[in-house]
Design an enzyme around this catalytic site. Sequence first.
Site, PDB file in Angstrom:
ATOM      1  N   LYS A 154      34.921  42.379  37.269  1.00  0.00           N
ATOM      2  CA  LYS A 154      35.564  42.892  38.480  1.00  0.00           C
ATOM      3  C   LYS A 154      36.728  43.797  38.104  1.00  0.00           C
ATOM      4  CE  LYS A 154      37.753  41.423  42.831  1.00  0.00           C
ATOM      5  NZ  LYS A 154      38.163  40.299  43.686  1.00  0.00           N
ATOM      6  N   SER A 229      36.311  40.238  48.262  1.00  0.00           N
ATOM      7  CA  SER A 229      36.565  41.534  47.676  1.00  0.00           C
ATOM      8  C   SER A 229      35.794  41.789  46.375  1.00  0.00           C
ATOM      9  CB  SER A 229      38.068  41.671  47.393  1.00  0.00           C
ATOM     10  OG  SER A 229      38.501  40.721  46.424  1.00  0.00           O
ATOM     11  N   SER A 253      37.198  35.486  47.973  1.00  0.00           N
ATOM     12  CA  SER A 253      36.643  36.751  47.490  1.00  0.00           C
ATOM     13  C   SER A 253      35.578  36.625  46.412  1.00  0.00           C
ATOM     14  CB  SER A 253      37.769  37.655  46.986  1.00  0.00           C
ATOM     15  OG  SER A 253      38.550  38.114  48.058  1.00  0.00           O
TER      16      SER A 253
END
Length: 564
Positions: A154, A229, A253
Site C-alpha cells: 500500500k 482506503s 481500511s
Amino acid sequence: MIRLTFCFAVRGPRFLSYRQSSDHLSSVGRHLSIGKTQFFFNRMQSGDASAASGLYTPPAVCTPSLQQLSQSAARFNLDIDEAELKQYQDVIKEALVSYQRVDQMTEPIPVVKWPRTPGWRPEPEDNPHNAWYWRTEITGASTGKLHGKTVAMKDTVAVAGVPMMCGSHIMEGYVPEYDATIVTRILDAGGTIKGKSVCEDLCLSGDSFTSVTGPVLNAHDRTRSAGGSSSGSATLLALEQVDMATGGDQGGSIRIPAAWSGVVGLKPTYGLVPYTGCVPLEITLDHVGPMARTVHDVALMLEVIAGYDNGLDPRQPANLTVPEYTTQLTGNLSGIRVGLLKEGFGNEWAEADVDELVRAQAHRLTSAGAVVEDMSVPLHYPDASHIYNVINEGCLETGIKGNGLGVGWKGFYPTSMLDAIAKGYRTRANDMPPTGKFTYLLYDCITTNYGTRFYAKGQNLSRLLTQAYNQAFSSHDVIIMPTIPFKATKLPNKDISISEICRTALSFRQMSNVCPTNLTGHPAISINAGFSHGLPVGMMIVGRHFDDATVLKVAHAFEKIRDS
C-alpha cells in the site's frame, strides 16, 4: 537512467545513514556511537556548536522576528510589549544553538538491505482498474516463507528509492530513503515486491474514488467502488495480479476493500505488526496488516511481518511472541463458541440479503464443531461510531498539524517524510481532498473552541467499549457480523458535490461495524461470505487481543466449508 543500489553489509545497531548521488543511491556504513559524541554544552552561550574554526555555516533555524514573536504571543493571549519581546528574542537566539547542533548530527535510519531500481509509473493500458500507483521488481532472499510470493505494498508504506504519495498531491514527489520494517521483513522472507498499490487521498476515505491518480475500479464490477482506503491492494488481489498485499487500517481500511473485493484482509491486534515507516493518521488507531486471496496466505504473511521492532514503534508491547499461525489452520472448531453480534445486523443501512447471507454462512461453522449463537454488545452501535468520530480528532493533531507524525512518543520518526508533508501542506493546502478539508475544519473549530476535551472523553469511553468486548469474549471465542451492511456502491459521477464526497467517503454506513475494533484494538478479519447479485459480501470475524490465531483458524475453517 538513475540507478539505485543498496549496501548489504550491516554491523552494530540496525541503523545506517543514507545518501544519494547522481549515479546511485547506496546505504553508507556510518554508525552512531553515543559514547564518542561531543555535545559542546560548554559552548552554547558563545553560539559555537562545532569543533570547526569560525567558518560560516548557514543557520538551520532562523531567529524569529519581533513580528513573529508578537503573533505567537497573541495566539496564546499573552500581552507582551516590544521591549520585552526584544529580550525574549535575545534569549531565543541563544537557545537556537541547540537546533543548529542537532541539525548537524547524523540521525539513525533503519537499514536498507535489498537492492532495487526506482521502478516505473504504469501506463493506463497496463493498469485498467487504476490499482497500481507504481511498479517495481524488488527481490529478496532466495529462500524463506515468502519465497515465490509476489506482494503489493500500500502506498502508505515506505519503500526506499520508490516514490510515495499516499494518493495525494500533498506528498507528491516524495521518495523515502528508508524501508518500512514490514518491507524489510517481507524481503528477508524471500518475497518479491511488485509495486505500490493506490490508496485513497491521505487515506481519508472508505470508498475508492478520492485518490488523485483516479478512482480504483471494483474487480467484479467496474462501475462500483472497490472500498477504501486500501483500495488498490484489494483490487490487485481480486484480479490475481499479486499473491499478497499490505493494507493500513485506521477505521476499516483493510476490511472494507477486502469485503467489497471478495478477498481476505486482517486488521491484526493493535501493535502486533510494527507500523514503523508507514504514514500515520492517529497513533491510537493505526494498524497495518496482511491481505491475500486465502486465509492461509494471510496467516503466512502475518508470521513474517508480526513481532516486536526493538522499540521503534510505540504501539507495540515488548513481550510480543509470534506463533506459527499456519500450523493452527486445521479446520477443526471443536470447543469454539461463535457469537453473532445482534448490533452488527439490521441497522438502518443494512441490506437484507447481506444480513441473511452472513448469518446463514456463520451457522455453517457448526459442521466444523463450533457452537453458534446470538449475543449482544450494546455499545457496538451506534455509540461506538460516535466515539470513533470524536477520537478521529487525533488525525488533526497527528496527520495534519503534526505533519503525519505528531509528537510525544518514542520510536523512529521519519524526518524526510515529515518535511515532505509539512511542505505539502504549506504550498498545496488547497489541493487537499474535500475529506481532508472537512477533517481540518471540523476538528480545528472544535479544538479552538473546546480544547481536546471531547477527544479525551472519547478515549476514556473507548475503554468502556474495550471492556464490553472483553466481557463478550469471556463467553465466546469469536464474534461474527457483516463487514459492511451492504454491497459495493456505485462510483460517483464527476458532478458530485463537496458535501456528497464527504458523506460518501466518510460515512457511518461503511464503518459502523469495522471502526469499533480500531478503538479497542481487537483483531478482525474480513472473508468473502459469498456473492449476492454478482457482488461479494464480507463476513467479519473478531477475536480476543493477541489471539489472532483463533480468528484465522475460524476464518480458514469457514473458507474450507464455503469452497467444499
